[in-house]
Design an enzyme around this catalytic site. Structure first.
Site, PDB file in Angstrom:
ATOM      1  N   ASP A 148     -10.690   0.815   7.635  1.00  0.00           N
ATOM      2  CA  ASP A 148      -9.473   0.020   7.797  1.00  0.00           C
ATOM      3  C   ASP A 148      -8.268   0.929   7.583  1.00  0.00           C
ATOM      4  OD1 ASP A 148      -9.909   0.186   5.034  1.00  0.00           O
ATOM      5  OD2 ASP A 148      -9.020  -1.761   4.639  1.00  0.00           O
TER       6      ASP A 148
ATOM      7  N   LYS B 103       0.335   3.477  -3.041  1.00  0.00           N
ATOM      8  CA  LYS B 103      -0.898   4.213  -3.292  1.00  0.00           C
ATOM      9  C   LYS B 103      -0.622   5.672  -3.639  1.00  0.00           C
ATOM     10  CE  LYS B 103      -4.625   3.646  -0.812  1.00  0.00           C
ATOM     11  NZ  LYS B 103      -5.595   3.468   0.285  1.00  0.00           N
TER      12      LYS B 103
ATOM     13  N   HIS C 174      -8.528 -10.892 -14.519  1.00  0.00           N
ATOM     14  CA  HIS C 174      -7.879 -10.334 -15.701  1.00  0.00           C
ATOM     15  C   HIS C 174      -6.395 -10.181 -15.406  1.00  0.00           C
ATOM     16  CE1 HIS C 174      -7.609  -8.211 -19.490  1.00  0.00           C
ATOM     17  NE2 HIS C 174      -6.999  -7.192 -18.906  1.00  0.00           N
TER      18      HIS C 174
ATOM     19  N   ASP D  29     -11.683  -4.007   2.894  1.00  0.00           N
ATOM     20  CA  ASP D  29     -12.615  -2.899   2.678  1.00  0.00           C
ATOM     21  C   ASP D  29     -14.066  -3.321   2.871  1.00  0.00           C
ATOM     22  OD1 ASP D  29     -10.663  -1.017   2.159  1.00  0.00           O
ATOM     23  OD2 ASP D  29     -10.682  -1.338   0.003  1.00  0.00           O
TER      24      ASP D  29
ATOM     25  N   SER E 101     -15.134   9.657   0.734  1.00  0.00           N
ATOM     26  CA  SER E 101     -13.830   9.061   1.086  1.00  0.00           C
ATOM     27  C   SER E 101     -14.037   7.789   1.886  1.00  0.00           C
ATOM     28  CB  SER E 101     -12.994  10.078   1.871  1.00  0.00           C
ATOM     29  OG  SER E 101     -12.729  11.217   1.090  1.00  0.00           O
ATOM     30  N   ASP E 102     -14.845   6.897   1.364  1.00  0.00           N
ATOM     31  CA  ASP E 102     -15.166   5.686   2.100  1.00  0.00           C
ATOM     32  C   ASP E 102     -14.359   4.512   1.565  1.00  0.00           C
ATOM     33  OD1 ASP E 102     -16.651   4.309   4.151  1.00  0.00           O
ATOM     34  OD2 ASP E 102     -18.286   5.700   3.743  1.00  0.00           O
ATOM     35  N   ASP E 103     -14.497   3.364   2.223  1.00  0.00           N
ATOM     36  CA  ASP E 103     -13.661   2.218   1.905  1.00  0.00           C
ATOM     37  C   ASP E 103     -14.159   1.423   0.702  1.00  0.00           C
ATOM     38  OD1 ASP E 103     -11.667   2.338   4.077  1.00  0.00           O
ATOM     39  OD2 ASP E 103     -13.411   2.105   5.360  1.00  0.00           O
TER      40      ASP E 103
ATOM     41  N   CYS F 257       0.810  -1.223   0.000  1.00  0.00           N
ATOM     42  CA  CYS F 257       0.000   0.000   0.000  1.00  0.00           C
ATOM     43  C   CYS F 257       0.836   1.263   0.000  1.00  0.00           C
ATOM     44  CB  CYS F 257      -0.944  -0.010   1.205  1.00  0.00           C
ATOM     45  SG  CYS F 257      -2.337  -1.139   1.015  1.00  0.00           S
TER      46      CYS F 257
END
Length: 347
Positions: free
Chosen positions: A223, A18, A136, A88, A46-48, A15
């Site tokens: 999280d 990011k 994919h 999430d 701004s949610d998970d 992460c």
């Protein structure tokens, strides 16, 4: 395959790769948002994860997450990436049901290594009680892996990262320091014991925390991942228009990570997180190395949960036997001061 070092094939780990929260918000600000009364949570928040209401009893929770290798062992990398993507859904109070693989691999990557990454992902999806139904893959110079996950939640039992109320008690379910540990591991500056401890934490599903959380009056949850503890906490505080008073001494900081932070061994993402979130934070007299750990980008971190004060004690007792590290880290107060987050030392 024994000779492959996945982390050497990528510039960033987990992460820590990011895009910074501040940059991300600017990238999204001019995009048109279409109204749909059944879209309970969309990308404009701004949610998970996003949430779409299908019926009075069912809503879909959807998320996607992938990143470059956080571990050299392919199976471990796949397991961590899957655990992180599933998180999430858990943070929203949902149950993962379906997942799709997302993979990028270099042309010369051994097929056995690719297979082990996928096996690691499958192991955690099945542990979560969900199914992988496809995916994919593309060729790329750097390997990357993750999942698109769909989960279910009752529309009236949805938990968001906003909604914290004055009086709520704040809990965290994993220690902090994974970003620093994995950064140091790339240059062989961390012990095997601590490194393996961090890997096991990152492979631990947040299912146990979610299963406890849904039994109690939880007003907000998120999280703690790439934006660090203070980055995600600031989203909770500003979105709820409250103050979070954090007892830093009650936060479990991985000891070796704290020592590395004091030496300045820090991931690039820590600086991005500080740039974004520090304007919301009164750091008090907390030493710089501990501040840095609170901005450290976590991969597959724990849940930060705001629980009604009447439920807090019982919640804590049950949480302790279901998560890696149950921590009572602070309280929520009415917004009265200039900052949204206040850091305190109590020891």
């Amino acid at each position: 395959m024994e000779d492959i070092k996945l982390t050497k094939l990528a510039n960033c780990a987990g992460c820590g790769a990011k895009v910074g929260a501040g940059v991300l918000s600017k990238l999204l600000e001019d995009l048109q948002v279409h109204n749909d009364p059944n879209l309970l949570v969309g990308f404009d928040k701004s949610d998970d994860a996003s949430v779409y209401k299908v019926s009075d009893d069912l809503a879909l929770v959807q998320t996607v997450d992938f990143f470059p290798p956080i571990a050299d062992d392919p199976f471990t990398f796949g397991a961590i990436a899957a655990t992180n993507a599933l998180s999430d859904v858990y943070a929203m109070g949902g149950e993962p049901k379906l997942a799709l693989n997302i993979m990028a691999v270099p042309k010369n990557m051994p097929q056995d290594a690719i297979h082990e990454i996928l096996k690691g992902g499958y192991s955690k999806v099945y542990e979560a009680g969900a199914l992988i139904t496809g995916g994919h893959s593309i060729l790329d110079e750097e390997p990357k892996y993750g999942l698109a996950v769909t989960g279910f939640v009752h529309p009236e039992k949805l938990i968001r990262n906003i909604g914290a109320k004055p009086g709520d008690v704040l809990f965290l379910t994993k220690p902090l320091g994974m970003g620093i540990i994995t950064t140091a591991a790339k240059v062989d500056m961390v012990s095997h014991k601590t490194y393996n401890y961090a890997l096991n934490l990152m492979m631990t599903l947040n299912k146990g925390a979610r299963d406890v959380m849904v039994k109690y009056r939880v007003h907000a949850c998120t999280d703690v991942t790439g934006f660090g503890f203070l980055g995600h906490a600031s989203e909770m505080a500003t979105g709820s228009n409250v103050e979070l008073h954090i007892d830093v001494d009650n936060i479990e900081l991985i000891d070796e990570a704290l020592k590395l932070a004091a030496l300045g061994i820090l991931p690039e993402g820590m600086y991005r997180n500080r740039d974004f979130a520090s304007k919301y934070v009164d750091h008090g007299d907390v030493i710089l190395s501990k501040q840095d750990m609170l901005y450290d980008p976590q991969t597959s971190g724990g849940l930060l949960i705001a629980v009604d004060k009447e439920d807090a004690d019982e919640f804590y007792l049950e949480l302790k036997s279901n998560v890696p590290c149950a921590q009572k880290v602070g309280v929520v107060k009415e917004k009265l001061g200039d900052s949204y987050i206040y850091l305190h030392n109590t020891k």
